[in-house]
Enzyme design. Structure first.
Site, PDB file in Angstrom:
ATOM      1  CB  CYS A 107      -0.805   0.011   1.260  1.00  0.00           C
ATOM      2  SG  CYS A 107      -2.262   0.942   0.825  1.00  0.00           S
TER       3      CYS A 107
ATOM      4  CG  HIS B 109      -3.559  -3.625   3.185  1.00  0.00           C
ATOM      5  ND1 HIS B 109      -2.326  -3.057   3.720  1.00  0.00           N
ATOM      6  CD2 HIS B 109      -4.206  -2.250   2.795  1.00  0.00           C
ATOM      7  CE1 HIS B 109      -2.537  -1.912   3.865  1.00  0.00           C
ATOM      8  NE2 HIS B 109      -3.517  -1.385   3.096  1.00  0.00           N
TER       9      HIS B 109
ATOM     10  CD  GLU C 103      -1.198  -6.082   5.073  1.00  0.00           C
ATOM     11  OE1 GLU C 103      -1.026  -6.767   3.675  1.00  0.00           O
ATOM     12  OE2 GLU C 103      -1.315  -5.152   5.219  1.00  0.00           O
TER      13      GLU C 103
END
Ligand code: GLN
Length: 610
Positions: free
Chosen positions: A417, A546, A548
């Protein structure tokens, strides 16, 4: 007449009865089972972790489960919360910004969740007040009981209708005794009464102290904490004792005697090395079967499903335990003091490490201290870096300096990001010849605003309302590294939380200078993944998303796997350790070449436009 029959016979908003309880259409009283987890003694016991692991064990037994977190704070969502105070803001596919615990549930259950799985007091009160303004309460005085507690129960029942889950796992935020959570506890007492016997299992998580000066475990605080729950009208069925060391028999006996809970329902949940080992502890202690017995759902269990899912999980635990080849990844950022602010990134690295037979050590790099002179020194001991998401000016130039250093020195890089945006800024300035390039978040008047506010977002005013949030499809360009890593899928799905993006006017200039945009929005000119060719740099990748948030233990995010793998090459220039080489071979054999089953299309929620 029992409570269930009475409730079934009355109308929603009757002014005549004290049994007001709004019921969602299609809800059948007593059909759904609930496991309700309370925390006593102190916060930070890991209620979310415990509850998600217990839910996972029941899911493994073939039951469908749905978790919900009830937060006490008055914010409507977690979007405006400072991660330094409250841990990371997790983003669901439907765009809801939640507490980090939802990330724990998604990872542990390998299940995508929606806004129906999260509520705050802010949401509950908004509902009540909106109804009040519309006159829905037919002239009644609106009260904490039954109206506010009624909304809480309704939220759980709506989740039951929407998911048709066998078991709903309810995590009550905060600690028993907090003023702001008291009405949630009351709502759970009412729920158990209304749903009838064997519908609700109350689990009290507590903490056993072990002062170093005494060298022995002390249970008084835990007893008093549970007494407080009992004073609120809730007799726990199960006590799970968090502690540093395994809880002794004597302490478990004391808890049993003082809290009216049979000894075989008092469990030790002591610290263990990784949260991913907790389901094993729960199973080993028989806590999951105890819950199934209390809820009388043994007939719904499926032992075949249990053995196959447990086999896959055991393989993961085995890799966690035996993957020992160390590799060092640096994470830059301003919230370096709190690991909770980066919880999902830490987990994604752990997933990637386990897949590669490696143990990822994380070092934190404070970018406010980085300069051109000291950057080499600051990054000397790491084999790869991540510049994670972030907001604002502080530390941003230091991050750009770090990115410049790793790009020029062939050190593996993953930008998430803000880390993607700053990689574009760095490349624009130093390779594409766009001197004075910047993001308008840092310098609104810069000469080349390569990163700028999204055209649509510019129109929207007000904090919390102007971000591009949630899951969006990403079109991956064939022939790129990203394409290879995502298992040659041309369409993947990632989660987003941003206001700024690459200004489309600069895309061509950046591409001509060698930057490859390997992932884009299928509908708009929004750049979502960037990379440098492998012959220029071993691993220089960024994403506006993102990833993750969608990494799972058994399906690690491919971009993280790519980073750790490249970092391992750097850490072991003379050849990869045998365990790592073996893990890579196994991945390739399983057709998981750097890519995963983490096809983010899996479990897809109704898509937001993108
Ligand atoms: N501050 C940047 C933006 O708003 C990046 C956000 C983030 O990293 N989550 O676009």
């Amino acid at each position: 007449m029992d409570a269930g029959k009475l409730l079934a016979s009355i109308s929603d908003a009757s002014a005549e009865t004290e049994f007001y309880t709004p019921m969602p259409h299609g809800y059948v009283l007593g059909k759904t089972k609930f496991v309700i987890v309370f925390g006593t003694v102190m916060s930070g016991l890991g209620k979310g972790i415990f509850s998600s692991c217990l839910a996972r064990c029941l899911k493994d037994k073939g039951l469908s489960v749905a978790p919900i977190k009830l937060e006490g704070y008055l914010n409507v969502d977690a979007g405006t919360l400072n991660p330094y105070r409250h841990g990371e803001v997790f983003v669901l596919d439907d765009g809801m910004e939640t507490d980090m615990d939802l990330g724990t549930y998604e990872r542990m259950l390998d299940q995508d969740l929606t806004r129906a799985h999260f509520t705050t007091s802010g949401q509950i009160f908004t509902r009540v007040l909106t109804k009040e303004r519309k006159g829905s309460y037919l002239g009644r005085d609106v009260q904490m009981i039954p109206h506010v507690t009624g909304e809480v129960k309704c939220k759980l029942r709506e989740l039951a209708v929407a998911t048709r889950a066998d078991v709903i796992f309810v995590e009550i935020g905060g600690t028993v005794g907090d003023l702001e959570n008291a009405y949630y506890i009351e709502a759970m007492r009412e729920l158990a009464f209304e749903e009838g016997p064997n519908s609700c299992a109350f689990v009290s998580l507590t903490y056993i102290l072990e002062p170093r000066t005494l060298g022995e475990q002390k249970s008084k605080a835990a007893q008093l904490g549970i007494r407080r729950l009992m004073a609120a009208g809730i007799q726990p069925h199960i006590i799970a004792c968090r502690a540093h060391n395994p809880v002794t028999h004597k302490v478990r006996e004391k808890m049993a005697v003082y809290c009216n809970v049979a000894l075989d329902r008092v469990f030790s949940m002591h610290d263990c090395e990784s949260v991913y080992l907790i389901p094993e502890m729960i199973r080993g202690a028989g806590l999951d079967t105890t819950v199934a017995g209390l809820l009388k759902i043994q007939d719904r269990l499926n032992s075949d499903s249990e053995s196959s899912s447990w086999q896959a999980w055991a393989g993961y635990m085995n890799r966690l335990r035996t993957g020992i080849a160390p590799v060092n990844i640096g994470i830059t950022g301003k919230y370096t003091a709190l690991r909770d602010s980066y919880a999902s990134i830490i987990h994604a690295l752990e997933h990637a490490g386990a897949a590669l037979g490696s143990r990822v050590n994380i070092s934190w790099v404070d970018t406010t201290e980085i300069s051109e002179e000291n950057v080499g020194e600051k990054l000397r001991d790491v084999h790869g870096i991540i510049v994670p998401g972030g907001f604002g000016v502080r530390g941003a130039e230091g991050k750009i300096t770090a990115i410049n250093h790793v790009r020029q020195n062939g050190m593996p890089y993953l930008g998430l990001c803000y880390g993607f945006q700053l990689a574009v800024v760095e490349y624009a300035r130093n390779v594409a010849g766009l001197e004075g390039a910047n993001t308008t978040e840092i310098d609104p008047d810069c000469l080349h605003p390569v990163i700028d506010m999204l055209p649509d977002q510019k129109k929207i005013e007000g904090l919390g309302g102007n971000m591009r949030l949630g899951g969006y499809d990403v079109q991956v360009k064939p022939g790129t590294m990203a394409y290879e890593m995502f298992g040659e899928s041309e369409m993947i799905r990632l989660r987003f939380r941003h206001r700024y993006e690459v200004d489309p006017r600069y895309i061509e200039k950046l591409e001509r200078a060698g930057m490859i945009f390997s992932g884009r929005s299928p509908k708009y000119p929004i750049m979502q993944i960037l990379e440098l060719p492998r012959d220029v740099h071993p691993y220089f990748v960024g994403t506006q998303a993102h990833p993750e948030f969608t990494s799972r233990p058994l399906s690690p995010d491919p971009l993280f796997v790519g980073l750790v793998r490249a970092a391992l090459d750097r850490a072991y220039p003379d050849g990869l350790p045998a365990g790592v080489a073996q893990a890579i071979r196994e991945m390739e054999a399983a057709k998981r070449p750097l890519a995963s089953q983490n096809t983010p299309m899996r479990n897809r929620q109704p898509a937001t436009a993108g």
